[in-house]
Design an enzyme around this catalytic site. Structure first.
Site, mmCIF file in Angstrom:
data_model
loop_
_atom_site.group_PDB
_atom_site.id
_atom_site.type_symbol
_atom_site.label_atom_id
_atom_site.label_comp_id
_atom_site.label_asym_id
_atom_site.label_seq_id
_atom_site.Cartn_x
_atom_site.Cartn_y
_atom_site.Cartn_z
ATOM 1 N N GLY A 59 14.800 -12.198 4.738
ATOM 2 C CA GLY A 59 14.148 -12.854 3.880
ATOM 3 C C GLY A 59 14.297 -13.362 3.224
ATOM 4 N N ILE A 108 10.236 -11.121 -1.545
ATOM 5 C CA ILE A 108 9.276 -11.591 -2.330
ATOM 6 C C ILE A 108 8.234 -10.629 -1.846
ATOM 7 C CG2 ILE A 108 9.636 -14.082 -1.663
ATOM 8 C CD1 ILE A 108 7.284 -13.569 1.119
ATOM 9 N N ASP A 109 8.139 -9.620 -1.032
ATOM 10 C CA ASP A 109 7.369 -8.252 -0.483
ATOM 11 C C ASP A 109 7.338 -7.334 -2.093
ATOM 12 O OD1 ASP A 109 7.724 -9.272 1.364
ATOM 13 O OD2 ASP A 109 9.095 -8.439 2.774
ATOM 14 N N ARG A 149 -18.891 -20.001 1.090
ATOM 15 C CA ARG A 149 -18.775 -19.220 2.346
ATOM 16 C C ARG A 149 -17.709 -18.048 1.991
ATOM 17 N NH1 ARG A 149 -15.655 -24.645 5.149
ATOM 18 N NH2 ARG A 149 -17.470 -25.677 6.532
ATOM 19 N N GLY A 204 4.167 -9.408 2.604
ATOM 20 C CA GLY A 204 4.337 -8.543 1.829
ATOM 21 C C GLY A 204 4.733 -7.332 3.734
ATOM 22 N N GLU A 247 -13.259 -10.726 -4.349
ATOM 23 C CA GLU A 247 -14.082 -10.084 -4.304
ATOM 24 C C GLU A 247 -13.912 -8.287 -3.611
ATOM 25 O OE1 GLU A 247 -14.647 -12.616 -4.364
ATOM 26 O OE2 GLU A 247 -16.338 -12.340 -5.868
ATOM 27 N N LYS A 265 -24.810 -15.364 -7.161
ATOM 28 C CA LYS A 265 -23.203 -15.995 -6.536
ATOM 29 C C LYS A 265 -23.018 -16.381 -4.751
ATOM 30 C CE LYS A 265 -18.267 -15.674 -6.725
ATOM 31 N NZ LYS A 265 -17.000 -14.248 -7.233
ATOM 32 N N GLN A 274 4.664 -19.491 1.076
ATOM 33 C CA GLN A 274 5.057 -18.317 0.231
ATOM 34 C C GLN A 274 6.685 -18.433 0.333
ATOM 35 O OE1 GLN A 274 1.456 -14.919 1.132
ATOM 36 N NE2 GLN A 274 2.179 -16.240 2.478
HETATM 37 O O1 F6P Z 1 10.309 -9.645 4.253
HETATM 38 C C1 F6P Z 1 9.875 -11.001 3.846
HETATM 39 C C2 F6P Z 1 8.843 -11.834 5.048
HETATM 40 O O2 F6P Z 1 8.523 -12.778 4.294
HETATM 41 C C3 F6P Z 1 8.316 -10.766 4.630
HETATM 42 O O3 F6P Z 1 7.103 -11.004 4.150
HETATM 43 C C4 F6P Z 1 7.400 -11.183 6.235
HETATM 44 O O4 F6P Z 1 6.498 -9.862 6.639
HETATM 45 C C5 F6P Z 1 8.237 -12.014 7.041
HETATM 46 O O5 F6P Z 1 9.601 -11.600 5.844
HETATM 47 C C6 F6P Z 1 8.157 -12.828 8.091
HETATM 48 O O6 F6P Z 1 9.881 -13.325 8.463
HETATM 49 P P1 F6P Z 1 10.250 -14.930 9.622
HETATM 50 O O7 F6P Z 1 10.621 -15.530 8.294
HETATM 51 O O8 F6P Z 1 11.043 -14.183 10.192
HETATM 52 O O9 F6P Z 1 8.806 -14.990 10.077
#
Ligand code: F6P
Length: 321
Positions: free
Chosen positions: A12, A127-128, A163, A171, A188, A214, A253
Site C-alpha cells: 500500500g 500508514i499502518d 448522535r 491499519g 469515548e 453530553k 487516509q
Molecule cells: O497496508 C495499508 C492498507 O491501507 C491497510 O490499512 C488496508 O487494510 C489495506 O492497505 C487496503 O488495501 P487496498 O488498497 O489494496 O484495498
C-alpha cells in the site's frame, strides 16, 4: 562495494514514500553511484520496469503524496522461480543494490533477494505502523493527522444531532491508527485488535453515556473488527434508541501531502539505506527507535513483538471515559 543501486515502493502506498525515493537517489548520486528506479514494486521488477535516473528525476516530489514509482502487491514473489526473474532483470542492468520501501511483506521479499545474491535494505513505508522494528513508519504521521482532521469534522455533526458515530479507520491488523487518533480526539471508546470491547459492553456504555449531560458519542474502530460497521450501527440504534451512524474513512487516509515529520523520517531513512549498502551491509531493514535510526537483520525484525502501547491504552481509561 555496490556501484549501482535501485529503489522501489511496494504494498500500500504511503505519504512520504516520494520523500524517501528522493533521499535515496540524491544520496546515492552524491556518493558517486549510478541510481535506478523500479516501477510498480516487485511486479515491475519482474517485468523489467527499470530506469536509470538523475537528480532532476526527484525534483519537487518531497511534498507529494502517493509514490511516483507506483506500487503493487505480487503474491507470486514468494516463488523462487519468480524471484529469479527479478534477479536476472537487476543483473541485466548490473544493479547490485536494491532499496525496498514498504511493509513486512516487502521486507521478506528483500531478504529473499539477498539470499539470491542481491544486496538489499528494507525501509518502513506504510500508514499502518505495523512494523515492530520501528517506532514509526513513513506515512503513519500524515495518515494520523488526516484522520484527526476528519474526526474533527464528524464531531461537529455528531454533536449537532446528538448522535453516536462509529468511525472506522485503516491499519490492517494493527490498531495504532485507531489508538493514536482516539487519544488525539479524546473519543469515548477506542476499539482495536489489542483493545477489543465486547459488543454488549459497547452498547451498555453508549446507553450510559447518553444518560449524562453530553448527548453525543464518538467511537473509533480499527478496520476488520466488525464485518459490517453500518449494520452494527443500525443494531446500536435499535438496541439503544440512540440515533447511530457509521463512517468508514477508507482510502482518503492513504493520500495527501506528507507531514513534516514524515518527510524528515523518510529523508533520514533513505540516506541511511544508501550508506548501509555502500558500507557492505545487506538483508537488513532500518527504523527509528527513540529518535535514533537503527537497523536489524530482516528475519530478526520480523520476529520482534509489536509495541501494544499499554501507556496509551491506560490513558484512555483515565481520560476518555
Ligand atoms: O497496508 C495499508 C492498507 O491501507 C491497510 O490499512 C488496508 O487494510 C489495506 O492497505 C487496503 O488495501 P487496498 O488498497 O489494496 O484495498
Amino acid at each position: 562495494m555496490v556501484k549501482k543501486i535501485a529503489v522501489l515502493t511496494s504494498g500500500g502506498d504511503a505519504p512520504g514514500m516520494n520523500a524517501c525515493i528522493r533521499a535515496v537517489i540524491r544520496a546515492g548520486l552524491q556518493l558517486g553511484l549510478e541510481m535506478y528506479v523500479v516501477y510498480e514494486g516487485y511486479k515491475g521488477l519482474v517485468e523489467g520496469k527499470i530506469e536509470k535516473v538523475d537528480r532532476n528525476f526527484v525534483s519537487d516530489i518531497i511534498n507529494r503524496g502517493g509514490t511516483i514509482l507506483k506500487s503493487a502487491r505480487l503474491r507470486e514473489f514468494k516463488e523462487e522461480s519468480v524471484r529469479q526473474i527479478a534477479v536476472n532483470q537487476l543483473k541485466k542492468h548490473g544493479i547490485d543494490g536494491l532499496i525496498c520501501i514498504g511493509g513486512d511483506g516487502t521486507y521478506l521479499g528483500a531478504k529473499k533477494l539477498t539470499e539470491m545474491g542481491i544486496n538489499t535494505v528494507g525501509l518502513p513505508g506504510t500508514i499502518d505502523n505495523d512494523i515492530a522494528s520501528t517506532d514509526f513508519s513513513i506515512g503513519f504521521d500524515t495518515c494520523l493527522n488526516t484522520i484527526v482532521e476528519c474526526v474533527d469534522k464528524i464531531r461537529d455533526t455528531t454533536a449537532s444531532h446528538q448522535r453516536c458515530t462509529f468511525i472506522e479507520v485503516m491499519g490492517n491488523r494493527c490498531g495504532d491508527l485507531a489508538l493514536f487518533s482516539g487519544v488525539a480526539e479524546g473519543v469515548e471508546m477506542i476499539i482495536t485488535p489489542d483493545h477489543p470491547i465486547p459488543v454488549d459492553e459497547v452498547i451498555e456504555t453508549i446507553k450510559r453515556m447518553n444518560k449524562g449531560k453530553k448527548k453525543h458519542t464518538l467511537i473509533i474502530v480499527s478496520e476488520k473488527i466488525f464485518p459490517n460497521i453500518y449494520e452494527f450501527a443500525n443494531r446500536v440504534t435499535r438496541e439503544t434508541g440512540i440515533e447511530t451512524r457509521a463512517d468508514v474513512l477508507g482510502h482518503l487516509q492513504r493520500g495527501g501531502s506528507p507531514s513534516a515529520q514524515d518527510r524528515i523520517l523518510a529523508t533520514r531513512l533513505g540516506v541511511e539505506a544508501v550508506e548501509l549498502l555502500t558500507n557492505g551491509e545487506t538483508g537488513i531493514c532500518c527504523g527509528i527507535v527513540n529518535n535514533k535510526i537503527v537497523h536489524y537483520d530482516i528475519y530478526e525484525a520480523l520476529e520482534l513483538p509489536r509495541d501494544k502501547h499499554i501507556d496509551l491504552l491506560n490513558i484512555i481509561d483515565l481520560v476518555n471515559k
